[in-house]
Write a protein that holds these residues in place. Structure first.
Motif, PDB file in Angstrom:
ATOM      1  N   GLU A 369       0.634  -0.748   0.163  1.00 31.98           N
ATOM      2  CA  GLU A 369       0.241  -0.194   0.246  1.00 31.98           C
ATOM      3  C   GLU A 369       0.793   1.039  -0.537  1.00 31.98           C
ATOM      4  N   ARG A 373       0.470   4.235  -2.676  1.00 34.18           N
ATOM      5  CA  ARG A 373      -0.539   5.855  -1.997  1.00 34.18           C
ATOM      6  C   ARG A 373       0.637   6.927  -2.246  1.00 34.18           C
ATOM      7  N   TYR A 548      -6.016   5.044   2.847  1.00 41.30           N
ATOM      8  CA  TYR A 548      -4.907   4.121   3.475  1.00 41.30           C
ATOM      9  C   TYR A 548      -3.772   4.265   4.806  1.00 41.30           C
TER      10      TYR A 548
END
Length: 581
Positions: A369, A373, A548
């Motif tokens: 992630e 992100r 996130y």
């Protein structure tokens, strides 16, 4: 010299093996005298588990020596590298691949199609290597991995890519599971801390190189090379295994009087627990699928998601009950259960298993992630996003070497190292939730990632180090592979949960900002955000960043749960790994 019959000094118990016992015990052990080890003699120092199955005939493990050991270590490192780099290398290319096929909403399946099969088959490959032999099964796994790496590189649609990724994961499962067992069997236990640190550092190297290599390839060439570069490395490992690894490893040094007679193909096939294999595969796949599809194609309240969750939840207890039935029923005595029920009576080992399920989740979410992100919320290139993950991945081998050095050189109980690693994970994750959801990336985030990575290195390494000391020698293949399988199962479920949380949050918050067609287009192709007005781009990026951050908060819960799982390892006096001359 014939690789089937390497030279040995003598046959007998390896008296140099470290014990795992009371931390305040003061037993000394003689220096290493032998190169061939009686499997039955090992049971006294490996924490035997009570069960109903009869022990196999005594066989003698022969350690690998000299240049053969060095070459096999290289092959094992290559196997660990290619299978793990294939997980991380796509993290910085997911956006590019999904945009190329116009299917951003399916991009998580590029990861999960590989991870689900990689995870589900680990114990199966290990058990097959018990039945058919390490060398044969490892060769089959490598061939499958190499062939479908080529298939991924040549895929012409998202469907073709996902199918090839699933079969690539199948081959990777064997390419990782069997070498892990070979590693534990080719050296004496006195060398476990050193070699464990080496193997774990190699896995971390793959994690480090993966995002950078994926980003570099994505910037300067086609994403197809992230799959094609695995082929030459796999061929090198395959050549070493074919030429160097003895066919009857690790019992290639046993005399004819102690060696188990070779089984026919028919009798070997009869030993396979087919029902257990099907239950394990179905339980792993079905429980992960609804989390991946929720909030994109289905809602949480949809009948499809509910049925899959319920059915998947029932399959796991069904798998446990079947393994109990196989272990206790004399009529099925010819079957070899994939997860012997005696493991459930071993509190120490079950503590390791549950900890493994939980500890892989936060690290996986960070690995996947964070690059996404930085690309979506902060507008970085794939290479730039990969570079900003370096502090996290570089800190992990530091933690690994520290864990192995402390456990090998001192009497410090492994449990204390495990708890310290868990605390560092929680601290790092907590600090990362303080990062801004958009705009400039503060330099402090590198320190936060390093703390998190340090904690992951401590926990990952110590769990793999102590596993062989908590089970009998005959269960080594299944026990070690099960730990890895349950860790990867946790990663897959954690990634699926994170995806579900992310998609739910994005859908709810973006629905008031974008039209239905814009939202659907965005989930198919994230690059479409570049066509939005500047103010809308900034708003969408900030929403992604907050989503996130929400996922990182969820990961803190999984990290904290490791404290409870580690409690199963608590005892008085504490366990410790000791090396004394």
């Amino acid at each position: 010299m014939d690789p089937e019959k390497p030279s040995v000094d003598r046959v007998g118990k390896d008296k140099s093996e470290p014990e795992i016992g009371a931390s305040d015990a003061g037993k000394s052990t003689p220096s290493e005298k032998s190169l061939v080890v009686d499997v039955e003699a090992q049971k006294g120092t490996s924490g035997p588990v009570q069960g109903t199955e009869e022990a196999p005939p005594t066989q003698q493990i022969t350690y690998i020596l000299g240049w053969r050991l060095h070459l096999l270590t290289l092959a094992i490192c290559i196997c660990g590298f290619v299978t793990n780099v294939e997980v991380s290398i796509v993290s910085t290319s997911l956006v590019t691949i999904s945009d190329d096929f116009h299917s951003f909403k399916d991009n998580i399946w590029i990861v999960s199609a590989y991870q689900v099969t990689y995870t589900a088959f680990l114990v199966i490959w290990a058990k097959l290597s018990d039945i058919f032999g390490r060398k044969k099964i490892l060769i089959i796994g490598l061939v499958i991995f190499i062939a479908f790496s080529a298939g991924c590189g040549g895929a012409q649609s998202m469907t073709q890519l996902l199918v090839c990724r699933a079969f690539q994961g199948l081959g990777a499962s064997g390419t990782f599971a069997v070498p892990t067992v070979v590693f534990y069997e080719m050296i004496p236990r006195t060398k476990y801390p050193l070699y464990s640190a080496l193997i774990f550092a190699n896995v971390i190297l793959a994690t480090v190189v993966g995002p950078l290599l994926g980003g570099a390839v994505d910037n300067d060439s086609t994403w197809r090379w992230i799959f094609l570069i695995q082929i030459p490395l796999g061929v090198v490992a395959l050549a070493i295994i074919v030429l160097i690894l003895p066919m009857k490893f690790p019992y290639h040094g046993s005399s004819s009087s102690t060696a188990t007679p070779p089984n026919s193909l028919r009798s070997s096939l009869k030993k396979i627990d087919y029902i257990g294999a099907i239950l394990l595969l179905a339980a792993t796949f079905i429980i992960v699928t609804p989390f991946l599809e929720v909030s994109i194609d289905y809602a949480w309240s949809s009948a499809t998601v509910i049925v899959l969750l319920v059915f998947g939840g029932l399959l796991w207890p069904g798998f446990v009950l079947w393994e109990w039935f196989v272990s206790r029923t004399k009529k099925l005595g010819h079957l070899e259960p994939f997860f012997p029920f005696r493991f459930f009576h071993n509190r120490l080992y079950m503590g390791i298993v549950i900890t493994s399920i939980l500890m892989g989740i936060p690290a996986t979410i960070i690995s996947f992630e964070i690059p996404q992100r930085y690309q979506v919320a902060n507008g970085l290139t794939p290479l730039g996003a990969g570079i900003r993950l370096l502090s996290f991945v570089c800190a992990q081998p530091l933690g690994s070497f520290m864990a192995n050095a402390i456990a090998g050189a001192t009497k410090m109980p492994p449990l204390f190292i495990l708890l310290a690693g868990t605390a560092l994970q929680i601290l790092g994750l907590g600090l990362m939730t303080m990062l801004p959801s958009s705009g400039a990336i503060p330099g402090a985030q590198y320190a936060y990632q390093a703390i998190m990575g340090w904690g992951c290195g401590l926990t990952f390494s110590i769990v793999m180090l102590i596993t062989p000391f908590t089970v009998e020698a005959k269960d080594l293949a299944v026990a070690t592979s099960s730990v890895v399988q349950f860790r990867l199962t946790g990663q897959a479920i954690g990634l699926a949960i994170a995806t579900g949380v992310l998609n739910s949050d994005l859908s709810s918050k973006l629905s008031g900002l974008l039209s239905t067609s814009q939202l659907q287009s965005l989930l198919r192709d994230i690059s479409i955000v570049d066509t939005f007005p500047q103010n809308l781009q900034e708003s969408v990026g900030e929403i992604f960043g907050k989503a996130y951050n929400l996922n990182i908060k969820v990961m803190i819960g999984f990290a904290a749960a490791q404290f409870l799982a580690a409690g199963l390892l608590w005892r008085r006096p504490q366990l410790s790994i000791k090396h004394k001359a």
